[in-house]
Write a protein that holds these residues in place. Structure first.
Motif, short mmCIF file in Angstrom:
data_model
loop_
_atom_site.label_atom_id
_atom_site.label_comp_id
_atom_site.label_asym_id
_atom_site.label_seq_id
_atom_site.Cartn_x
_atom_site.Cartn_y
_atom_site.Cartn_z
N ALA A 181 0.79 -1.36 0.02
CA ALA A 181 0.01 -0.15 0.08
C ALA A 181 0.90 1.28 0.08
N GLY A 182 2.23 0.92 -0.25
CA GLY A 182 2.99 2.18 -0.31
C GLY A 182 2.99 2.98 -1.49
N ARG A 183 2.68 2.47 -2.62
CA ARG A 183 2.67 3.18 -3.95
C ARG A 183 1.26 2.47 -4.91
N GLY A 184 1.25 3.13 -5.62
CA GLY A 184 0.35 2.40 -6.90
C GLY A 184 -1.04 2.25 -6.33
N ILE A 185 -1.52 1.13 -7.00
CA ILE A 185 -2.83 0.55 -6.79
C ILE A 185 -3.09 0.53 -5.22
N GLY A 186 -2.39 -0.22 -4.57
CA GLY A 186 -2.26 -0.35 -3.01
C GLY A 186 -2.41 1.25 -2.08
N ARG A 187 -1.70 2.16 -2.73
CA ARG A 187 -1.88 3.29 -2.18
C ARG A 187 -3.17 4.02 -2.37
N GLU A 188 -3.70 3.75 -3.60
CA GLU A 188 -5.08 4.31 -3.59
C GLU A 188 -6.27 3.48 -3.09
N HIS A 189 -5.75 2.34 -2.48
CA HIS A 189 -6.72 1.44 -1.74
C HIS A 189 -6.87 2.12 -0.55
N ALA A 190 -5.58 2.06 0.08
CA ALA A 190 -5.57 2.90 1.50
C ALA A 190 -6.37 4.22 1.52
N LEU A 191 -5.92 5.04 0.75
CA LEU A 191 -6.65 6.40 0.82
C LEU A 191 -8.17 6.35 0.81
N LEU A 192 -8.31 5.55 -0.13
CA LEU A 192 -9.93 5.48 -0.31
C LEU A 192 -10.69 4.88 0.80
N PHE A 193 -9.92 3.65 1.35
CA PHE A 193 -10.59 3.08 2.55
C PHE A 193 -10.77 4.08 3.75
N ALA A 194 -9.53 4.75 3.89
CA ALA A 194 -9.51 5.68 4.86
C ALA A 194 -10.71 6.68 4.72
N ARG A 195 -10.73 7.31 3.63
CA ARG A 195 -11.92 8.35 3.54
C ARG A 195 -13.30 7.91 3.47
N GLU A 196 -13.36 6.38 3.61
CA GLU A 196 -14.59 5.88 3.95
C GLU A 196 -14.99 5.41 4.84
N GLY A 197 -14.09 5.65 6.12
CA GLY A 197 -14.08 5.37 7.56
C GLY A 197 -13.50 4.06 7.97
N ALA A 198 -12.83 3.34 7.26
CA ALA A 198 -11.87 2.47 7.58
C ALA A 198 -10.63 2.70 8.36
#
Length: 292
Positions: free
Chosen positions: A14-31
């Motif tokens: 999750a430090g770069r690329g697709i994983g990073r986008e996952h992490a940022l979106l999940f956090a915005r959605e409350g995870a």
């Protein structure tokens, strides 16, 4: 209110690329997110705590909840420590998003043993190791009478499913294995309240930019304001949906790229020939010759 409010997620790579986008979106959605990344190079060499910590810091600065983790998912004990960290930091675990991967491309006739072993370790074993320890946690939770509504999303690839790519026998084999492993996980873990799905994404990442014959395609510039079909951010909404508590899907493989999502299905018979007695080589040749 986000669609992942109260959910605790591990996201590998999750430090770069697709994983990073996952992490940022999940956090915005409350995870609450455990941002895992060893921080190595495309080929898996080296390590750097920076990428994982930077993403975790970005999430916290935006008001979200995240911690960084740099354990190697290809290491059984490292995967166990990753699951333990999620439980210790946030009180539980609901979501496992396996995304970590490397490339060590090579043609079969020239492939080194290390090229095979390293790619299989990070992709296939790395997915299995985290699933094993997360599954053990969820099994214990279910056995103790708690209601589990967990989800796993694994990362396969077009290269290992519907678009084999010369020079990637190791990567393709690992990704095909991940797709099959996900189907088994869906069957085994349903009894504990766990769903398992996989995606085959196509997006601009360090790995795709380094793939022979593909880098130039993914590197194409997009005019400001235009839809970027290869942005890794296009992949994350599907993964977030598959991680929602009431998502009905399990045992599925979805291809996703740009504005398109496809449901994929595995090997199936397209032609059959039968005999009433034992086969002879000649009979087989006569029947199958027409299929060539």
């Amino acid at each position: 209110m986000g669609v992942l409010d109260g959910r605790v997620a591990i996201i590998t790579g999750a430090g770069r690329g697709i994983g990073r986008e996952h992490a940022l979106l999940f956090a915005r959605e409350g995870a609450s997110v455990v941002v895992n990344d060893l921080g190595g190079g495309n080929d898996g060499s080296g390590s750097d705590a920076g990428p994982a910590q930077q993403v975790a810091d970005e999430i916290v600065a935006a008001g979200g909840k995240a911690v960084a983790n740099t354990d190697n998912v290809a290491d059984w004990k490292g995967a166990a420590a990753l699951v333990d960290q999620a439980v210790d930091a946030f009180g539980g675990l609901d979501l496992l998003i396996n995304n970590a991967g490397i490339l060590r491309d090579g043609f079969i006739a020239n492939l080194d043993e290390s090229q095979w072993d390293d790619v299989i370790a990070v992709h296939l074993k790395g997915h299995m190791a985290t699933m094993r320890h997360a599954a053990a946690y969820w099994k214990d939770q279910a056995k103790s009478g708690k209601t589990v509504t967990a989800a796993i999303v694994n990362t396969a690839s077009a290269s290992g499913t519907f678009m084999p790519n010369a020079g990637q026998v190791n990567y393709g084999a690992a990704k095909a294995g991940i797709a099959a492993m996900t189907l088994v996980a869906a069957q085994e873990l349903e009894r504990y309240g766990v769903r398992a799905n996989a995606i085959a994404p196509i997006a601009r990442t360090r790995l795709t930019l380094a793939t022979p014959g593909m880098g130039a395609i993914f590197a194409q510039e997009v005019e400001e304001g235009e839809f970027d079909a290869f942005s890794p951010a296009n992949i994350s909404p599907l993964v977030a949906y598959l991680s929602t508590e009431k998502c009905p899907h399990t045992g599925k493989l979805f291809a996703v790229q740009g504005g398109a999502i496809s449901l994929l299905e595995g090997w199936h018979a397209v032609k059959t020939t039968e005999t009433d007695g034992p086969w002879t080589i000649g009979d087989v040749g006569d029947r199958l010759g027409a299929w060539a």
